[in-house]
Design an enzyme around this catalytic site. Structure first.
Site, PDB file in Angstrom:
ATOM      1  N   GLU A 123      15.715 -11.630 -55.527  1.00 38.96           N
ATOM      2  CA  GLU A 123      16.526 -12.721 -55.002  1.00 38.96           C
ATOM      3  C   GLU A 123      16.891 -12.440 -53.546  1.00 38.96           C
ATOM      4  O   GLU A 123      17.203 -11.312 -53.182  1.00 38.96           O
ATOM      5  CB  GLU A 123      17.799 -12.828 -55.845  1.00 38.96           C
ATOM      6  CG  GLU A 123      18.851 -13.788 -55.350  1.00 38.96           C
ATOM      7  CD  GLU A 123      20.141 -13.660 -56.135  1.00 38.96           C
ATOM      8  OE1 GLU A 123      21.052 -14.471 -55.885  1.00 38.96           O
ATOM      9  OE2 GLU A 123      20.244 -12.756 -56.986  1.00 38.96           O
ATOM     10  N   TRP A 124      16.855 -13.462 -52.712  1.00 39.47           N
ATOM     11  CA  TRP A 124      17.306 -13.336 -51.330  1.00 39.47           C
ATOM     12  C   TRP A 124      18.828 -13.457 -51.288  1.00 39.47           C
ATOM     13  O   TRP A 124      19.416 -14.369 -51.871  1.00 39.47           O
ATOM     14  CB  TRP A 124      16.687 -14.418 -50.458  1.00 39.47           C
ATOM     15  CG  TRP A 124      17.183 -14.378 -49.053  1.00 39.47           C
ATOM     16  CD1 TRP A 124      18.210 -15.103 -48.503  1.00 39.47           C
ATOM     17  CD2 TRP A 124      16.686 -13.518 -48.018  1.00 39.47           C
ATOM     18  NE1 TRP A 124      18.383 -14.765 -47.194  1.00 39.47           N
ATOM     19  CE2 TRP A 124      17.463 -13.793 -46.863  1.00 39.47           C
ATOM     20  CE3 TRP A 124      15.674 -12.570 -47.949  1.00 39.47           C
ATOM     21  CZ2 TRP A 124      17.251 -13.135 -45.658  1.00 39.47           C
ATOM     22  CZ3 TRP A 124      15.458 -11.914 -46.740  1.00 39.47           C
ATOM     23  CH2 TRP A 124      16.240 -12.197 -45.622  1.00 39.47           C
ATOM     24  N   ASP A 227      23.117   6.105 -55.831  1.00 38.85           N
ATOM     25  CA  ASP A 227      22.851   6.460 -54.428  1.00 38.85           C
ATOM     26  C   ASP A 227      23.759   5.619 -53.536  1.00 38.85           C
ATOM     27  O   ASP A 227      23.312   4.936 -52.616  1.00 38.85           O
ATOM     28  CB  ASP A 227      21.375   6.221 -54.094  1.00 38.85           C
ATOM     29  CG  ASP A 227      20.964   6.834 -52.755  1.00 38.85           C
ATOM     30  OD1 ASP A 227      21.722   7.651 -52.208  1.00 38.85           O
ATOM     31  OD2 ASP A 227      19.879   6.492 -52.254  1.00 38.85           O
TER      32      ASP A 227
END
Length: 319
Positions: A123-124, A227
């Site tokens: 998804e953008w 992370d």
């Protein structure tokens, strides 16, 4: 992840601009024909334009404009594409945790073939600016994310921490998991690469022996980003925090908090909000350094001796 030999994570500001397109070359220069054809078939969409995205450190990254929707695309050869399945699984696990944090949905991923690179389509996420309560929402949202738990420590598949493999074999005992699945593989790699110093062995042996006393044996196995340095969050168009580039597994939530403090840290409001939502034990300060030793040795393996001093400082109390 930046290729940086000194003890800092260069690229944090660039990574927060991860979804900002740069000026675009032609479609054919940006995407090999075989990759374009595969994407159009699998997404059931026509690609109208491609724009390079700033901040990618391992894979090629770009925005796809299609007649269906915009997408975020990572692609690369096999040594890069091998990281995509674990990243996709991590994003899906984070997205399933029902937290207020935005997690881009995964649309498709495939390995490299002889005629095209491997790819990951997501998804953008339109970028924005931090609002007044951004850090409060981020801290509260991470605490909510950590409420999503499993029955053991690990993950359904191995993945990567940066470019290096991360083992996630399910384990019932947390200190054992952290020793065998986190510290030991990185230490072995550092020794193989000639980056482990002879004087560190005694301290490491002492740390291994004391781990069951330093770390809790059976904390709730929270879903972790894995992370969570400052380059791996975005600010959405409406000012909400979003998580990207995970190295997901189920573990002690303090490991995620520790990573946020390693390379520059977050705003104090983030930590205040997290603690208000879910308090931390007094021992967190000691455990934070042990948890971050994993990331420091990983950086030693990735970038070399610039991180040796930080590894040595962390090991010094165990000499």
């Amino acid at each position: 992840m930046a290729t940086d030999p000194v003890p800092s994570r260069v690229g944090g500001d660039a990574r927060r601009a991860l979804f900002v397109p740069a000026p675009s070359p032609t479609l054919h220069r940006m995407l090999p024909d075989a990759l374009r054809d595969t994407l159009e078939e699998r997404l059931d969409a026509t690609i109208e334009s491609v724009a390079s995205v700033r901040g990618g450190c391992i894979a090629n990254a770009c925005r796809l404009e299609t007649d269906a929707a915009p997408f975020f695309l990572k692609h690369g050869p096999d040594e890069v594409a091998r990281t995509f399945p674990g990243e996709a699984a991590g994003l899906e696990a984070l997205g399933a945790a029902d937290s207020p944090l935005v997690v881009p949905s995964v649309h498709d991923t495939a390995p490299a073939t002889d005629d095209r690179p491997g790819f990951l389509v997501m998804e953008w996420v339109n970028p924005g600016r931090e609002g007044r309560r951004f850090w409060d929402r981020f801290g509260e949202g991470l605490a909510a994310l950590h409420r999503h738990t499993a029955d053991a420590y690990g993950f359904g598949e191995d993945n990567f921490i940066g470019r290096l493999p991360q083992s996630n074999a399910w384990t019932d005992d947390w200190p054992t998991f952290f020793r065998e699945q986190r510290l030991a593989p990185q230490v072995d790699m550092a020794q193989e690469r000639g980056r482990w110093r002879d004087g560190w062995g005694t301290a490491l042996t002492t740390l291994y022996r004391r781990l069951p006393d330093i770390l809790p044996r059976s904390p709730e196995p929270s879903v972790l980003h894995g992370d969570l340095w400052k380059g791996n969050y975005l600010v959405t168009a409406v000012g909400d925090p979003a998580l990207v580039d995970p190295a997901t597994y189920y573990g002690h939530r303090e490991a995620d908090l520790a990573m946020t403090e390693l390379f520059g840290g977050y705003d104090d409001r983030f930590y205040d909000a997290y603690r208000s939502a879910w308090g931390l034990a007094p021992e967190y300060g000691t455990r934070r350094d042990v948890y971050n030793l994993y990331h420091l040795i990983n950086h030693l393996n990735l970038f070399g001796g610039g991180y040796a001093a930080q590894v040595e400082d962390t090991l010094r109390p165990f000499k």
